[in-house]
Design a protein around this motif. Structure first.
Motif, short mmCIF file in Angstrom:
data_model
loop_
_atom_site.label_atom_id
_atom_site.label_comp_id
_atom_site.label_asym_id
_atom_site.label_seq_id
_atom_site.Cartn_x
_atom_site.Cartn_y
_atom_site.Cartn_z
N SER A 167 0.84 -1.20 0.00
CA SER A 167 0.00 0.00 0.00
C SER A 167 0.87 1.25 0.00
N MET A 168 0.26 2.38 -0.35
CA MET A 168 0.98 3.65 -0.30
C MET A 168 1.41 3.97 1.12
N ASN A 169 0.58 3.61 2.09
CA ASN A 169 0.96 3.84 3.48
C ASN A 169 2.23 3.09 3.84
N MET A 170 2.40 1.88 3.30
CA MET A 170 3.61 1.12 3.58
C MET A 170 4.81 1.72 2.85
N VAL A 171 4.59 2.28 1.67
CA VAL A 171 5.67 2.97 0.97
C VAL A 171 6.18 4.11 1.86
N VAL A 172 5.25 4.87 2.42
CA VAL A 172 5.63 5.97 3.30
C VAL A 172 6.32 5.43 4.55
N ALA A 173 5.77 4.38 5.13
CA ALA A 173 6.33 3.82 6.36
C ALA A 173 7.78 3.36 6.15
N GLN A 174 8.05 2.72 5.03
CA GLN A 174 9.41 2.26 4.76
C GLN A 174 10.36 3.44 4.63
N CYS A 225 14.56 6.95 7.20
CA CYS A 225 15.01 8.23 7.74
C CYS A 225 15.39 8.12 9.21
N VAL A 226 14.60 7.39 9.97
CA VAL A 226 14.91 7.20 11.40
C VAL A 226 16.22 6.42 11.53
N GLU A 227 16.37 5.36 10.76
CA GLU A 227 17.59 4.55 10.81
C GLU A 227 18.84 5.36 10.50
N ALA A 228 18.69 6.34 9.61
CA ALA A 228 19.85 7.13 9.19
C ALA A 228 20.44 7.95 10.33
N LEU A 229 19.61 8.30 11.33
CA LEU A 229 20.08 9.16 12.42
C LEU A 229 20.30 8.43 13.74
N ASP A 289 -1.46 6.74 8.84
CA ASP A 289 -2.38 5.63 9.07
C ASP A 289 -3.51 6.20 9.92
N VAL A 290 -4.73 5.76 9.71
CA VAL A 290 -5.83 6.25 10.53
C VAL A 290 -5.63 5.86 11.99
N ASN A 291 -4.87 4.79 12.22
CA ASN A 291 -4.55 4.33 13.56
C ASN A 291 -3.10 4.68 13.86
N ALA A 292 -2.90 5.77 14.61
CA ALA A 292 -1.55 6.27 14.87
C ALA A 292 -0.70 5.27 15.66
N ALA A 293 -1.31 4.60 16.63
CA ALA A 293 -0.57 3.63 17.43
C ALA A 293 -0.10 2.46 16.57
N ARG A 294 -0.95 2.03 15.66
CA ARG A 294 -0.56 0.95 14.75
C ARG A 294 0.58 1.39 13.84
N TYR A 295 0.54 2.65 13.43
CA TYR A 295 1.62 3.15 12.57
C TYR A 295 2.95 3.15 13.33
N ALA A 296 2.92 3.54 14.60
CA ALA A 296 4.14 3.52 15.41
C ALA A 296 4.70 2.11 15.49
N ARG A 297 3.82 1.13 15.66
CA ARG A 297 4.28 -0.26 15.72
C ARG A 297 4.85 -0.71 14.38
N ALA A 333 8.74 -2.02 13.84
CA ALA A 333 9.04 -3.34 13.29
C ALA A 333 10.01 -3.26 12.10
N LEU A 334 10.08 -2.09 11.48
CA LEU A 334 10.96 -1.92 10.32
C LEU A 334 12.37 -1.48 10.70
N LEU A 335 12.56 -1.07 11.95
CA LEU A 335 13.86 -0.56 12.39
C LEU A 335 14.81 -1.67 12.80
N LEU A 336 16.09 -1.43 12.58
CA LEU A 336 17.12 -2.38 13.00
C LEU A 336 17.70 -2.00 14.36
N HIS A 337 17.53 -0.74 14.75
CA HIS A 337 18.06 -0.27 16.02
C HIS A 337 16.91 0.16 16.94
N PRO A 338 17.06 -0.02 18.25
CA PRO A 338 15.98 0.36 19.17
C PRO A 338 15.75 1.86 19.18
N CYS A 339 14.49 2.24 19.21
CA CYS A 339 14.13 3.67 19.21
C CYS A 339 12.69 3.79 19.67
#
Length: 212
Positions: free
Chosen positions: A77-84, A89-93, A104-112, A116-122
């Protein structure tokens, strides 16, 4: 370090989507600059703040071309394109905490999803209209907006006045319609998977058939 992430051009039919992150260790910097949601700033003010942000803040920008968007939308989905892109961007910093404008209409779900896509804890804090709530997200929105505006200016130098690139812009639709009428195809800078493009192509086909 904390960072904010936002994008520009998600719903556009022309040009890239640009996702940016801004990272700081001293929040006072943003207060002194008068950082706020990029949509509430004039182009000149955005450029002024942008020039300081890219000098004094950690930052990272991801560009996703129309071709790239078209190539993956049959799979995700386009939402997943944005999420990736947000996650990249988060990983870069590598911040301790990242504030995101929830796609995402569900902000908490978007945070999760981002976590799940990150390699480092944040710590991920995702909210709707975060660019109006958190100055660090507003800073990211300014970087993304300026970078996308520059990309659209480059396209305009090649194609002429294409407007903002959004389907709601009459200049954009006028350009698309004229290009399709003359070339029989949509321009390379257009997202072919967008309904706007398919509708205009269909109109051209119907017009051509009526000529017989």
């Amino acid at each position: 370090m904390i960072c904010g992430v936002d994008e520009a051009g998600k719903g556009a039919v022309l040009g890239p989507m640009v996702v940016a992150t801004a990272g700081i260790t001293d929040p006072g910097l943003l207060d002194s600059l008068g950082v706020r949601d990029s949509k509430k700033l004039t182009p000149r003010k955005r450029e002024e703040i942008y020039s300081v942000l890219i000098e004094d803040c950690a930052h990272h920008v991801v560009y996703i071309s129309p071709e790239e968007i078209d190539s993956v939308l049959s799979l995700i989905s386009m939402n997943m394109v944005v999420a990736q892109a947000h996650a990249a961007c988060v990983e870069a910093l590598h911040p301790i905490t990242a504030y995101l404008d929830a796609c995402d209409v569900n902000a908490a779900r978007y945070a999760r999803t981002i976590g799940a896509l990150l390699l480092h804890p944040c710590e991920i804090i995702a909210e709707h209209r975060a660019d109006s709530t958190y100055p660090i997200v507003a800073a990211a929105s300014i970087i993304a907006k300026v970078e996308r505006d520059r990309a659209i200016a480059d396209l305009a130098s090649e194609y002429g006045d294409i407007g903002s690139g959004y389907p709601s812009d009459t200049k954009t639709i006028r350009f698309l319609r004229q290009y399709i009428l003359e070339q029989g195809i949509s321009p390379p800078c257009a997202r072919k998977s967008w309904k706007t493009v398919s509708t205009l192509l269909s109109e051209l086909k119907q017009t051509s058939l009526s000529d017989f």
